[in-house]
Design a protein around this motif. Structure first.
Motif, PDB file in Angstrom:
ATOM      1  N   SER A  98       0.826  -1.211   0.000  1.00  0.00           N
ATOM      2  CA  SER A  98       0.000   0.000   0.000  1.00  0.00           C
ATOM      3  C   SER A  98       0.861   1.263   0.000  1.00  0.00           C
ATOM      4  O   SER A  98       0.455   2.291  -0.538  1.00  0.00           O
ATOM      5  CB  SER A  98      -0.966   0.014   1.183  1.00  0.00           C
ATOM      6  N   ILE A 102       1.202   3.483  -4.471  1.00  0.00           N
ATOM      7  CA  ILE A 102       0.679   4.833  -4.751  1.00  0.00           C
ATOM      8  C   ILE A 102       1.650   5.635  -5.631  1.00  0.00           C
ATOM      9  O   ILE A 102       1.234   6.199  -6.653  1.00  0.00           O
ATOM     10  CB  ILE A 102       0.336   5.581  -3.442  1.00  0.00           C
ATOM     11  N   SER A 119      -5.631   5.568  -7.175  1.00  0.00           N
ATOM     12  CA  SER A 119      -4.816   5.478  -5.959  1.00  0.00           C
ATOM     13  C   SER A 119      -5.696   5.405  -4.706  1.00  0.00           C
ATOM     14  O   SER A 119      -5.378   4.672  -3.770  1.00  0.00           O
ATOM     15  CB  SER A 119      -3.832   6.646  -5.856  1.00  0.00           C
ATOM     16  N   TYR A 123      -5.516   2.203  -2.398  1.00  0.00           N
ATOM     17  CA  TYR A 123      -5.135   2.480  -1.009  1.00  0.00           C
ATOM     18  C   TYR A 123      -6.178   1.925  -0.038  1.00  0.00           C
ATOM     19  O   TYR A 123      -5.829   1.246   0.926  1.00  0.00           O
ATOM     20  CB  TYR A 123      -4.963   3.984  -0.809  1.00  0.00           C
ATOM     21  N   ARG A 127      -5.308  -1.134   2.421  1.00  0.00           N
ATOM     22  CA  ARG A 127      -5.346  -0.856   3.864  1.00  0.00           C
ATOM     23  C   ARG A 127      -6.445  -1.651   4.554  1.00  0.00           C
ATOM     24  O   ARG A 127      -6.292  -2.079   5.698  1.00  0.00           O
ATOM     25  CB  ARG A 127      -5.531   0.645   4.127  1.00  0.00           C
TER      26      ARG A 127
END
Length: 186
Positions: A98, A102, A119, A123, A127
């Motif tokens: 993660s 990005i 992104s 993300y 996460r």
């Protein structure tokens, strides 16, 4: 695959290890059958102990009924440690993923809006998965802690507090101690 109780693999009756087993009294042999891994005996030694007990009139059924054939808590502890390790590795890997993905998205995807949307989605998914594996890892560790409660030096809440980044540190630092403590489980 043969079952654990198969006595096909036994020690040579002329070996010193086999002779030593024959010298043990019945309760000690039963303990070896139940906890052979914890005493650093081989599977062949365990099977030989079963064979010796059989010659003394104690069969597999009696060992099973008396709870001396397997150490269920120890096996459960080993399985929980394995689950903890696997879930911790996944949490750590996904955490790193993660962080790394990005900048890669920003380099490879054209257009500012597309970069932000992609992104954000990547993300959030990564996460979210980190959180899932952290929780699974924490639950495995908490259950392992319950088995060897007085022995493990790290409390389960510390895993939750420090998170995925420090899982490998905890894992490598405490694993040997946990394995030693598992050997004391009866």
């Amino acid at each position: 695959e043969k079952s654990d109780e198969s006595c096909d693999l036994v020690l040579d009756t002329k070996s010193t290890e086999y002779q030593k087993l024959t010298e043990y009294d019945t309760p000690k042999l039963m303990d070896i059958v139940q906890r052979y891994e914890q005493f650093d005996f081989s599977k062949q030694a365990r099977n030989s102990a079963i064979q010796i007990l059989g010659k003394r009139g104690i069969g597999l059924e009696e060992l099973m009924l008396s709870g001396k054939l397997r150490n269920v808590k120890y096996e459960e502890g080993k399985e929980l440690l394995k689950q903890f390790e696997n879930n911790s590795k996944w949490a750590f890997f996904l955490f790193l993923f993660s962080i790394i993905i990005i900048p890669i998205i920003y380099l490879l995807v054209p257009g500012f809006d597309a970069k932000e949307r992609i992104s954000d989605i990547v993300y959030l998914i990564s996460r979210g998965l980190v959180l899932v594996f952290m929780i699974k890892s924490g639950l495995s560790y908490t259950n392992l802690y319950r088995i060897v409660r007085n022995s493990i030096k790290i409390m389960p809440w510390m895993i939750y507090l420090f998170g995925a980044l420090f899982y490998p540190v905890f894992l490598f630092y405490y694993k040997k101690g946990i394995l030693e403590e598992l050997k004391t489980i009866r």
